[in-house]
Design a protein around this motif. Structure first.
Motif, PDB file in Angstrom:
ATOM      1  N   GLU A   1       0.837  -1.205   0.000  1.00 55.96           N
ATOM      2  CA  GLU A   1       0.000   0.000   0.000  1.00 55.96           C
ATOM      3  C   GLU A   1       0.873   1.258   0.000  1.00 55.96           C
ATOM      4  O   GLU A   1       0.615   2.211  -0.750  1.00 55.96           O
ATOM      5  N   ILE A   2       1.905   1.263   0.830  1.00 52.32           N
ATOM      6  CA  ILE A   2       2.830   2.401   0.888  1.00 52.32           C
ATOM      7  C   ILE A   2       3.586   2.536  -0.431  1.00 52.32           C
ATOM      8  O   ILE A   2       3.701   3.630  -0.996  1.00 52.32           O
ATOM      9  N   SER A   3       4.104   1.414  -0.928  1.00 59.09           N
ATOM     10  CA  SER A   3       4.947   1.446  -2.124  1.00 59.09           C
ATOM     11  C   SER A   3       4.192   1.942  -3.357  1.00 59.09           C
ATOM     12  O   SER A   3       4.761   2.650  -4.201  1.00 59.09           O
ATOM     13  N   LYS A   4       2.914   1.601  -3.462  1.00 57.25           N
ATOM     14  CA  LYS A   4       2.126   2.006  -4.627  1.00 57.25           C
ATOM     15  C   LYS A   4       1.922   3.510  -4.699  1.00 57.25           C
ATOM     16  O   LYS A   4       1.605   4.053  -5.755  1.00 57.25           O
ATOM     17  N   LYS A   5       2.107   4.200  -3.577  1.00 60.31           N
ATOM     18  CA  LYS A   5       2.021   5.662  -3.574  1.00 60.31           C
ATOM     19  C   LYS A   5       3.225   6.294  -4.266  1.00 60.31           C
ATOM     20  O   LYS A   5       3.171   7.442  -4.704  1.00 60.31           O
ATOM     21  N   TYR A   6       4.318   5.548  -4.370  1.00 60.78           N
ATOM     22  CA  TYR A   6       5.568   6.100  -4.892  1.00 60.78           C
ATOM     23  C   TYR A   6       6.087   5.410  -6.147  1.00 60.78           C
ATOM     24  O   TYR A   6       6.768   6.044  -6.957  1.00 60.78           O
ATOM     25  N   PHE A   7       5.781   4.123  -6.311  1.00 57.39           N
ATOM     26  CA  PHE A   7       6.404   3.345  -7.391  1.00 57.39           C
ATOM     27  C   PHE A   7       5.368   2.529  -8.152  1.00 57.39           C
ATOM     28  O   PHE A   7       4.330   2.161  -7.599  1.00 57.39           O
ATOM     29  N   ASP A   8       5.708   2.231  -9.416  1.00 58.22           N
ATOM     30  CA  ASP A   8       4.847   1.365 -10.218  1.00 58.22           C
ATOM     31  C   ASP A   8       5.542   0.029 -10.486  1.00 58.22           C
ATOM     32  O   ASP A   8       5.286  -0.638 -11.483  1.00 58.22           O
ATOM     33  N   PHE A   9       6.436  -0.371  -9.592  1.00 61.28           N
ATOM     34  CA  PHE A   9       7.149  -1.643  -9.695  1.00 61.28           C
ATOM     35  C   PHE A   9       7.444  -2.144  -8.286  1.00 61.28           C
ATOM     36  O   PHE A   9       7.235  -1.422  -7.297  1.00 61.28           O
ATOM     37  N   ASP A  10       7.950  -3.356  -8.182  1.00 61.95           N
ATOM     38  CA  ASP A  10       8.231  -3.967  -6.888  1.00 61.95           C
ATOM     39  C   ASP A  10       9.584  -3.501  -6.367  1.00 61.95           C
ATOM     40  O   ASP A  10      10.619  -3.964  -6.823  1.00 61.95           O
ATOM     41  N   ILE A  11       9.579  -2.608  -5.382  1.00 63.60           N
ATOM     42  CA  ILE A  11      10.825  -2.074  -4.827  1.00 63.60           C
ATOM     43  C   ILE A  11      11.541  -3.105  -3.948  1.00 63.60           C
ATOM     44  O   ILE A  11      12.739  -2.982  -3.685  1.00 63.60           O
TER      45      ILE A  11
END
Length: 264
Positions: free
Chosen positions: A246-256
């Motif tokens: 949920e957090i990552s989708k706010k910043y990235f469009d790939f798997d960090i």
């Protein structure tokens, strides 16, 4: 007199009891005292924001830890940890064997490739032959500085900067031929008007596990095993319950969480 003594003893016991339930000091989360978007940056009010801030806030909330963000100069962040000025490093620090001689790390919490950028009007790649004779900028006390010195021995110069932004600015000003850093951080620079005007991506460097390590982790003191276990439990929990994504989708469009190399 006995009444006074009894009252004094009762007060003393209450004081000791109060001390026993006194609120613990907040855990000081050390971040590099410089903008490093999209991971950590101060906003207009001075509040620290970014993916890594949201991440560590979620870990602390999951484990019911009171945490406070504490900015520290990057090249002094490990000494700040070992001397107890901070309690945790959450600042895109790569897990390396060299650093593990001094501190311990949590489990990996992200991992992204290492990139080379340079002037748009010059065509070259990210290998040692491509960078022969060039002046390369890196941030001091990072895995990128170590990597460049090890692999780009044919470079005219490896220039070290206190902050990543200083290296980027010198590249834009024409004082450098290339910069090596984390691909996401450099991607943020290339999105700016200055970055768009001057520079582009030249490629990703070849992986070196010994230098670049397996990913980014939270730095802790070797003796703080309980805190390390709590951080690891928090990472595992937010990965499992969807909060990490949920957090990552706010910043990235790939798997960090994946990737071939990492940040600092």
């Amino acid at each position: 007199m006995k009444t006074v003594l009894r009252a004094f003893a009762a007060a003393l016991l209450l004081g000791v009891a109060a001390m026993g339930v006194a609120k613990a000091d907040p855990i000081k989360i050390g971040v590099a005292a410089e903008p490093y978007p999209p991971f950590t940056s101060p906003d207009a009010s001075g509040k620290w924001v970014g993916w890594e801030i949201d991440f560590i806030d979620a870990v602390c909330a999951e484990e019911k830890l009171e945490c406070v963000i504490t900015p520290v100069a990057w090249d002094g962040i490990i000494p700040a940890l070992t001397t107890k000025k901070i309690d945790v490093i959450a600042s895109s620090m790569s897990i390396t064997e060299e650093r593990k001689k001094t501190i311990d790390f949590s489990d990996k919490y992200y991992n992204t490739p290492t990139a080379i950028i340079g002037p748009k009007d010059q065509k070259f790649g990210a290998g040692p032959d491509d960078l022969k004779g060039k002046v390369i900028g890196v941030q001091v006390s990072t895995v990128h500085a170590v990597y460049a010195k090890k692999h780009f021995t044919g470079a005219a110069e490896i220039k070290e900067y206190q902050t990543q932004d200083e290296a980027n600015q010198d590249l834009a000003a024409g004082r450098l031929d290339a910069v090596q850093a984390d691909s996401i951080a450099l991607g943020e620079f290339l999105k700016t008007d200055q970055g768009k005007a001057c520079c582009d991506l030249k490629g990703m460097v070849a992986q070196d596990d010994e230098v670049l390590g397996p990913g980014v982790g939270a730095g802790v003191r070797k003796e703080d095993t309980d805190l390390k276990e709590k951080i690891n439990a928090g990472i595992k929990a937010i990965r499992a319950n969807g909060k990490y994504d949920e957090i990552s989708k706010k910043y990235f469009d790939f798997d960090i969480y994946g990737g071939a190399a990492q940040s600092n």
